[in-house]
Every structure is written in structure tokens, then in C-alpha cells.
Design an enzyme around this catalytic site. Structure first.
Site, PDB file in Angstrom:
ATOM      1  N   ASN A 152     -19.863 -16.245 -44.807  1.00 32.11           N
ATOM      2  CA  ASN A 152     -20.155 -16.184 -46.244  1.00 32.11           C
ATOM      3  C   ASN A 152     -19.041 -16.738 -47.112  1.00 32.11           C
ATOM      4  O   ASN A 152     -19.184 -16.797 -48.334  1.00 32.11           O
ATOM      5  CB  ASN A 152     -20.529 -14.756 -46.648  1.00 32.11           C
ATOM      6  CG  ASN A 152     -21.860 -14.345 -46.013  1.00 32.11           C
ATOM      7  OD1 ASN A 152     -22.588 -15.196 -45.492  1.00 32.11           O
ATOM      8  ND2 ASN A 152     -22.144 -13.065 -46.011  1.00 32.11           N
TER       9      ASN A 152
ATOM     10  N   CYS B 137     -36.673 -13.722 -48.013  1.00 29.44           N
ATOM     11  CA  CYS B 137     -36.330 -13.787 -46.589  1.00 29.44           C
ATOM     12  C   CYS B 137     -36.650 -12.408 -46.002  1.00 29.44           C
ATOM     13  O   CYS B 137     -37.263 -11.572 -46.643  1.00 29.44           O
ATOM     14  CB  CYS B 137     -34.852 -14.130 -46.415  1.00 29.44           C
ATOM     15  SG  CYS B 137     -33.811 -12.773 -46.903  1.00 29.44           S
TER      16      CYS B 137
ATOM     17  N   PRO C 156     -34.440 -12.879 -55.473  1.00 27.20           N
ATOM     18  CA  PRO C 156     -34.619 -13.677 -56.695  1.00 27.20           C
ATOM     19  C   PRO C 156     -33.352 -14.468 -57.034  1.00 27.20           C
ATOM     20  O   PRO C 156     -32.259 -14.135 -56.562  1.00 27.20           O
ATOM     21  CB  PRO C 156     -34.898 -12.630 -57.765  1.00 27.20           C
ATOM     22  CG  PRO C 156     -34.299 -11.376 -57.234  1.00 27.20           C
ATOM     23  CD  PRO C 156     -34.440 -11.438 -55.751  1.00 27.20           C
ATOM     24  N   ILE C 157     -33.496 -15.503 -57.859  1.00 25.27           N
ATOM     25  CA  ILE C 157     -32.318 -16.279 -58.301  1.00 25.27           C
ATOM     26  C   ILE C 157     -32.245 -16.336 -59.828  1.00 25.27           C
ATOM     27  O   ILE C 157     -31.623 -17.234 -60.408  1.00 25.27           O
ATOM     28  CB  ILE C 157     -32.345 -17.718 -57.721  1.00 25.27           C
ATOM     29  CG1 ILE C 157     -33.637 -18.444 -58.135  1.00 25.27           C
ATOM     30  CG2 ILE C 157     -32.171 -17.709 -56.207  1.00 25.27           C
ATOM     31  CD1 ILE C 157     -33.615 -19.933 -57.836  1.00 25.27           C
ATOM     32  N   ASP C 158     -32.876 -15.355 -60.484  1.00 24.17           N
ATOM     33  CA  ASP C 158     -32.900 -15.344 -61.955  1.00 24.17           C
ATOM     34  C   ASP C 158     -31.498 -15.326 -62.561  1.00 24.17           C
ATOM     35  O   ASP C 158     -31.242 -15.997 -63.568  1.00 24.17           O
ATOM     36  CB  ASP C 158     -33.704 -14.144 -62.454  1.00 24.17           C
ATOM     37  CG  ASP C 158     -33.174 -12.819 -61.909  1.00 24.17           C
ATOM     38  OD1 ASP C 158     -32.977 -12.728 -60.670  1.00 24.17           O
ATOM     39  OD2 ASP C 158     -32.898 -11.907 -62.682  1.00 24.17           O
ATOM     40  N   LEU C 159     -30.564 -14.622 -61.934  1.00 23.34           N
ATOM     41  CA  LEU C 159     -29.196 -14.553 -62.485  1.00 23.34           C
ATOM     42  C   LEU C 159     -28.497 -15.911 -62.364  1.00 23.34           C
ATOM     43  O   LEU C 159     -27.764 -16.334 -63.263  1.00 23.34           O
ATOM     44  CB  LEU C 159     -28.379 -13.474 -61.765  1.00 23.34           C
ATOM     45  CG  LEU C 159     -28.936 -12.050 -61.849  1.00 23.34           C
ATOM     46  CD1 LEU C 159     -28.052 -11.089 -61.056  1.00 23.34           C
ATOM     47  CD2 LEU C 159     -29.069 -11.586 -63.303  1.00 23.34           C
TER      48      LEU C 159
ATOM     49  N   ILE D 233     -28.659  -2.395 -52.049  1.00 19.69           N
ATOM     50  CA  ILE D 233     -28.543  -3.819 -52.375  1.00 19.69           C
ATOM     51  C   ILE D 233     -29.826  -4.590 -52.121  1.00 19.69           C
ATOM     52  O   ILE D 233     -30.299  -5.339 -52.964  1.00 19.69           O
ATOM     53  CB  ILE D 233     -27.363  -4.462 -51.595  1.00 19.69           C
ATOM     54  CG1 ILE D 233     -26.074  -3.671 -51.806  1.00 19.69           C
ATOM     55  CG2 ILE D 233     -27.208  -5.931 -51.984  1.00 19.69           C
ATOM     56  CD1 ILE D 233     -25.563  -3.661 -53.239  1.00 19.69           C
TER      57      ILE D 233
ATOM     58  N   ARG E 162     -27.423 -17.098 -36.314  1.00 17.39           N
ATOM     59  CA  ARG E 162     -27.123 -17.621 -37.658  1.00 17.39           C
ATOM     60  C   ARG E 162     -25.744 -17.147 -38.135  1.00 17.39           C
ATOM     61  O   ARG E 162     -25.107 -17.821 -38.929  1.00 17.39           O
ATOM     62  CB  ARG E 162     -28.178 -17.140 -38.663  1.00 17.39           C
ATOM     63  CG  ARG E 162     -29.559 -17.665 -38.369  1.00 17.39           C
ATOM     64  CD  ARG E 162     -30.508 -17.309 -39.470  1.00 17.39           C
ATOM     65  NE  ARG E 162     -29.959 -17.708 -40.764  1.00 17.39           N
ATOM     66  CZ  ARG E 162     -30.575 -17.507 -41.915  1.00 17.39           C
ATOM     67  NH1 ARG E 162     -31.722 -16.883 -41.937  1.00 17.39           N
ATOM     68  NH2 ARG E 162     -30.033 -17.906 -43.046  1.00 17.39           N
TER      69      ARG E 162
HETATM   70  C1  EPZ Z   1     -24.627 -12.721 -50.298  1.00 20.12           C
HETATM   71  O1  EPZ Z   1     -26.009 -12.908 -50.520  1.00 20.12           O
HETATM   72  C2  EPZ Z   1     -24.447 -12.801 -48.784  1.00 20.12           C
HETATM   73  N1  EPZ Z   1     -24.877 -14.112 -48.314  1.00 20.12           N
HETATM   74  C3  EPZ Z   1     -25.286 -11.709 -48.121  1.00 20.12           C
HETATM   75  O2  EPZ Z   1     -25.045 -11.777 -46.711  1.00 20.12           O
HETATM   76  C4  EPZ Z   1     -24.817 -10.352 -48.641  1.00 20.12           C
HETATM   77  O3  EPZ Z   1     -25.605  -9.333 -48.073  1.00 20.12           O
HETATM   78  C5  EPZ Z   1     -24.947 -10.331 -50.176  1.00 20.12           C
HETATM   79  O4  EPZ Z   1     -24.192 -11.423 -50.736  1.00 20.12           O
HETATM   80  C6  EPZ Z   1     -24.429  -9.036 -50.770  1.00 20.12           C
HETATM   81  O5  EPZ Z   1     -23.087  -8.861 -50.418  1.00 20.12           O
HETATM   82  C7  EPZ Z   1     -24.041 -15.170 -48.445  1.00 20.12           C
HETATM   83  O6  EPZ Z   1     -22.945 -15.052 -48.996  1.00 20.12           O
HETATM   84  C8  EPZ Z   1     -24.511 -16.479 -47.889  1.00 20.12           C
HETATM   85  P1  EPZ Z   1     -26.455 -11.171 -54.080  1.00 20.12           P
HETATM   86  P2  EPZ Z   1     -26.540 -13.139 -52.041  1.00 20.12           P
HETATM   87  O7  EPZ Z   1     -26.809 -12.289 -54.980  1.00 20.12           O
HETATM   88  O8  EPZ Z   1     -25.561 -13.954 -52.801  1.00 20.12           O
HETATM   89  C9  EPZ Z   1     -30.124  -9.343 -56.454  1.00 20.12           C
HETATM   90  C10 EPZ Z   1     -25.573 -11.828 -44.436  1.00 20.12           C
HETATM   91  O9  EPZ Z   1     -26.156 -11.027 -43.679  1.00 20.12           O
HETATM   92  N2  EPZ Z   1     -30.148 -10.631 -57.186  1.00 20.12           N
HETATM   93  O10 EPZ Z   1     -25.147 -10.475 -54.266  1.00 20.12           O
HETATM   94  O11 EPZ Z   1     -27.944 -13.617 -51.970  1.00 20.12           O
HETATM   95  C11 EPZ Z   1     -30.625  -9.511 -55.027  1.00 20.12           C
HETATM   96  O12 EPZ Z   1     -32.032  -9.424 -54.984  1.00 20.12           O
HETATM   97  C12 EPZ Z   1     -26.139 -12.074 -45.825  1.00 20.12           C
HETATM   98  O13 EPZ Z   1     -24.529 -12.469 -44.148  1.00 20.12           O
HETATM   99  C13 EPZ Z   1     -31.011 -10.754 -58.275  1.00 20.12           C
HETATM  100  O14 EPZ Z   1     -31.746  -9.824 -58.630  1.00 20.12           O
HETATM  101  O15 EPZ Z   1     -26.520 -11.651 -52.569  1.00 20.12           O
HETATM  102  C14 EPZ Z   1     -29.977  -8.374 -54.306  1.00 20.12           C
HETATM  103  O16 EPZ Z   1     -30.739  -7.204 -54.521  1.00 20.12           O
HETATM  104  C15 EPZ Z   1     -27.386 -11.275 -46.109  1.00 20.12           C
HETATM  105  N3  EPZ Z   1     -31.043 -11.935 -58.943  1.00 20.12           N
HETATM  106  C16 EPZ Z   1     -28.629  -8.213 -55.024  1.00 20.12           C
HETATM  107  O17 EPZ Z   1     -28.760  -8.906 -56.271  1.00 20.12           O
HETATM  108  C17 EPZ Z   1     -30.242 -12.983 -58.573  1.00 20.12           C
HETATM  109  O18 EPZ Z   1     -30.297 -14.038 -59.253  1.00 20.12           O
HETATM  110  C18 EPZ Z   1     -27.447  -8.780 -54.247  1.00 20.12           C
HETATM  111  O19 EPZ Z   1     -27.670 -10.133 -54.110  1.00 20.12           O
HETATM  112  C19 EPZ Z   1     -29.387 -12.843 -57.474  1.00 20.12           C
HETATM  113  C20 EPZ Z   1     -29.355 -11.656 -56.782  1.00 20.12           C
END
Ligand code: EPZ
Length: 418
Positions: free
Chosen positions: A23, A116, A122-125, A328, A398
């Protein structure tokens, strides 16, 4: 279908040099498109997700060469700004390229990453923040079309400390006009590593690791060399495998300061843990592992969601009742039904899982439903009586480099079946 066949009961004892952090390397590889130069990335883990990221870089016109754990990326002749559906579907975290492509090309087209196995992701943020930096974004026919005449710094507050959104903002803002501040930023060590890489390129970023990051836009960035930090989740996975088998293990090339929330739980379970600058030594308790009253997943520095499933497998053979709260991701208990096939006693209600420890698990045929849940099944199999077959191990590949080789070197009876 590839699988691991594991005969349980062997103690995990020995030494492992821990791989570079998945990551950290993914956003850093995305960042190489920013500088149009030659980059050398050391300590790169050999993972499926890294291979896919290399495909994305090549698809954008970059030259990439891998020699062992060292990656050479030359982004001078980048000639594209689109990530096709085929690649996005292979790895949704390719969304991390969005900020970097826009910063370099002032436009980008990527397909919606979709959800997934662990949630709808989501990617709204990400999109809200990019719009604040002046990116015009339209979403149509499954694609996200981005255009920006000019990127201009702004004050961005994240409703949730999203790791990916924080990284996309850093990538998009480092050559924007003016200052960008991110409040409620994610604080993960992988973000600190990204800041270090960007600043080495000539960016002016400060505050990573805290919840306020300041990015002062610069005109030009340059190709650099960088060493990826150790993978704290992989390290904690190996510690828990040793604990699950009454073993002892020495991990090298780790940063114990990134692992406090995880080592604290292992100590609560009765493990002895000794740390040095870049090593961790764990020895299991003489008696049975103790249950953990509550494990609540939180953004860093809280207990990481990524280690929740391996630690749940560990508590499934501990003495007593452990309670997990997964804050999370909304679908990160898929390993529970697989653990129950091996005799675990776990009850799930929404985001809460109550684990009643049992004396021992029994070998069975189980499946990896996602990356970290797959690692949990390996841990359970190592501790179980008899033979376990873990299927669908493509998920595990992965994020874990040659996990069967590392575990075999520490006494595990584990075979990969193609
Ligand atoms: C990163 O994912 C990691 N992946 C994840 O690791 C890790 O679990 C996660 O951070 C939390 O630490 C990589 O770095 C490649 P988030 P990411 O955005 O960036 C919500 C692994 O097993 N959210 O911090 O996708 C989301 O739905 C993987 O190595 C929104 O609502 O995580 C989630 O509930 C799995 N809107 C929470 O935030 C958004 O636009 C955390 O997501 C973005 C996120």
C-alpha cells in the site's frame, strides 16, 4: 483453481525478511508519472497488484523494467491519459492514478472502479476533492472523464480520513498553483512514504502522518530513487502465524513503530514481543493464548482493518470470548463462514463479530474470499489438526509475496497446487 494444501500442527519458528509495503508502492508507482523522468524504486514486493500497476504504467506509455526487487520507471514518454476498463477491473485501487495523470496531462479518463469483495468502495471523496482543485469531472457510461485547464490549490476537508483520497489529493496538488491543505487527512505510514517520495522529487509537502497535510504547488518534479517502507500488515500476519502455532519468530526489515496497535493485541493475548530498530521478535505464551475483550478497527494509528481477519482466526483458538467491531468496510467478515467450516465458533451481527475460542480447529477445504481473509485461512490451517486446502489463492498473491516459501522456511508444511 490454485490452492494451498497445509498440514497443521507444525510450529512456525525462524526468521523472515518482510517484503516492501503493497500500500506504499502502489501510490508511489502512480506518482512516477508526475516527473517525466527516470525513477528507481527499491524493495518493491513481488505481487499481482504490482504487476497490474506496471501494466497501467506501460499502458500510459511509460517504460518499466523489473530487476528482482528493484523497479526502473521512465515516465518521460508518457503518451496516454486513459486507464481502460480491463485494467481498472483487475485492480480497483488503480483509481490512485487519477490525481497523478491529471497533474501531468490536465485530463484523465478512467472507468468507474466499482466495488470489490470487501465493500462497494465509493470514490466520492476523491472526486469531491479533485473538483475543489479545479478538475471538471463527468461520469457517463461507466467512465469518469476529467479535465482541468489549471489545477489550483484549495482547503480540502475530508469527511472521512480516506487513505486513497488523501493520496490522490497529494498527487493532484503537488504541481497545482498555490497552497492546498487537507484536513482530516489519513495518517497511515504509507502516506508518509508517499510524501517522502514526492518531496525527494522536488515537491513541497508537509504534515503527512498527522491529520493536516500542506502541499505547496511547484512547477517541476524530477525522477528520483526511493526505498519502499516495510509492509506492516504482512509483518503482523507472520507474527500471528507464529502465535497461532505456539512458535517464535524474528522479523527483519520491519518498522515496529508502525505496528503498535497490532503488537499491543498480541501482548494482551500473552505473547512476548521484543522490538529493535528494524526487527521484531515474538515468542508465544507457554499456555493457551488469551482472548481479547474488544478489537475495534479504526483509521491509523488505530487497529488496522487489514489485519482484522488474521487476528480473528487467531482468537478463534484463544481461551475466552473476543469481540470484533469492523468500522471501516461493510463486508469484511467473509472469512467467518470459512473459519466455521474448520470448527470456529463465531457469531456475526452487522459490524460486530463475537468469537468464542475453541480448543482447536479441524482441517477442511476452505476458500480465500479476499486478500486478508485468505491470509486468515492460512493462519487457521497452520494451527488446525489435519490437512486444510485453501482455494482461490489468487487473492492472497495480490498482497503476500511467496507466502508459502516464507512460511515453509519457518517450518510450515504448506504446498502450492497449481
Ligand atoms: C486503502 O484502501 C488500502 N488500500 C486498504 O488496503 C485499506 O484497508 C484501507 O486503505 C484502509 O486503511 C490501498 O492502499 C491500495 P479508504 P482505500 O479510502 O484507500 C470509505 C488491503 O487489504 N470511502 O481509506 O480504498 C470506504 O468505503 C487493502 O491491502 C468513501 O466513503 O481505503 C471505506 O469505508 C484493502 N468514499 C473507508 O472510506 C471515498 O471516496 C476507508 O476507505 C473513499 C473511501
Amino acid at each position: 483453481m490454485n490452492s494451498f494444501v497445509i498440514k497443521g500442527g507444525n510450529k512456525i519458528e525462524g526468521e523472515i525478511e518482510v517484503q516492501g509495503a503493497k500500500n506504499a508502492v502502489l501510490p508511489i508507482l502512480a506518482a512516477t508519472v508526475l516527473n517525466g523522468g527516470k525513477n528507481i524504486i527499491y524493495n518493491c514486493p513481488g505481487l499481482r497488484d504490482v504487476e497490474i500497476t506496471i501494466d497501467v504504467l506501460k499502458n500510459l506509455g511509460c517504460k518499466v523494467e523489473k530487476r528482482g526487487k528493484t523497479l526502473f520507471v521512465d515516465s518521460e514518454n508518457m503518451n496516454g491519459c486513459t486507464i481502460p476498463d480491463t485494467l481498472m477491473r483487475q485492480m480497483r485501487s488503480s483509481i490512485i492514478f487519477l490525481g497523478a495523470i491529471i497533474a501531468r496531462c490536465k485530463e484523465a479518463v478512467v472507468s468507474m472502479p466499482g466495488g470489490c469483495e470487501i465493500g462497494n468502495r465509493p470514490i466520492d471523496l476523491h472526486l469531491k476533492a479533485l473538483r475543489q482543485l479545479g478538475v471538471e469531472i463527468t461520469e457517463a457510461h461507466g467512465y469518469i472523464n476529467c479535465k482541468a485547464d489549471k489545477l489550483k490549490g484549495d482547503n480540502i476537508h475530508l469527511d472521512f480520513p480516506s487513505v486513497g483520497a488523501t493520496e490522490n489529493i497529494m498527487l493532484a496538488a503537488c504541481m497545482a498553483e498555490g497552497i492546498t491543505t487537507v484536513t482530516n487527512a489519513a495518517r497511515e505510514p504509507e502516506i508518509v512514504d508517499l510524501e517522502a517520495f514526492l518531496n525527494r522529487m522536488g515537491a513541497k509537502i508537509s504534515g503527512s502522518g498527522s491529520n493536516v497535510i500542506r502541499i505547496e504547488g511547484v512547477k517541476k518534479l524530477y525522477g528520483v530513487e526511493h526505498q519502499i517502507i516495510p509492509d506492516r500488515i504482512v509483518a503482523a500476519t507472520y507474527l500471528s502465524c507464529a502465535a497461532a502455532t505456539k512458535g517464535s519468530i524474528i522479523l527483519k526489515h520491519v518498522n515496529p513503530n508502525h505496528m503498535n496497535a497490532m503488537t499491543a493485541v498480541l501482548k494482551e493475548m500473552g505473547c512476548k514481543i521484543y522490538t529493535e530498530k528494524s526487527r521484531i521478535i515474538l515468542s508465544s505464551p507457554v499456555n493457551r493464548l488469551k482472548a481479547v475483550k474488544r478489537i475495534v478497527t479504526m483509521p491509523y494509528p488505530g487497529f488496522p482493518t487489514d489485519i482484522q481477519s488474521p487476528f480473528m482466526a487467531l482468537t478463534s483458538i484463544a481461551d475466552g470470548t473476543s469481540v470484533f467491531v469492523e468500522n471501516i468496510f461493510e463486508n469484511r467478515f467473509q472469512h467467518v463462514e470459512e473459519l466455521m467450516r474448520m470448527g470456529a465458533d463465531i457469531k456475526v451481527d452487522g459490524r460486530i463479530a463475537v468469537v468464542q475460542g475453541v480448543e482447536s480447529l479441524g482441517g477442511a477445504t476452505v476458500r480465500a474470499k479476499e486478500l486478508r481473509g485468505g491470509a486468515a485461512m492460512i493462519l487457521a490451517a497452520l494451527a488446525a489438526d489435519g490437512v486444510t486446502t485453501v482455494e482461490d489463492i489468487k487473492y492472497i498473491d495480490r498482497g503476500y509475496e511467496s507466502i508459502e516459501k516464507y512460511l515453509s522456511s519457518c517450518g510450515a508444511n504448506i504446498q502450492r497446487k497449481e
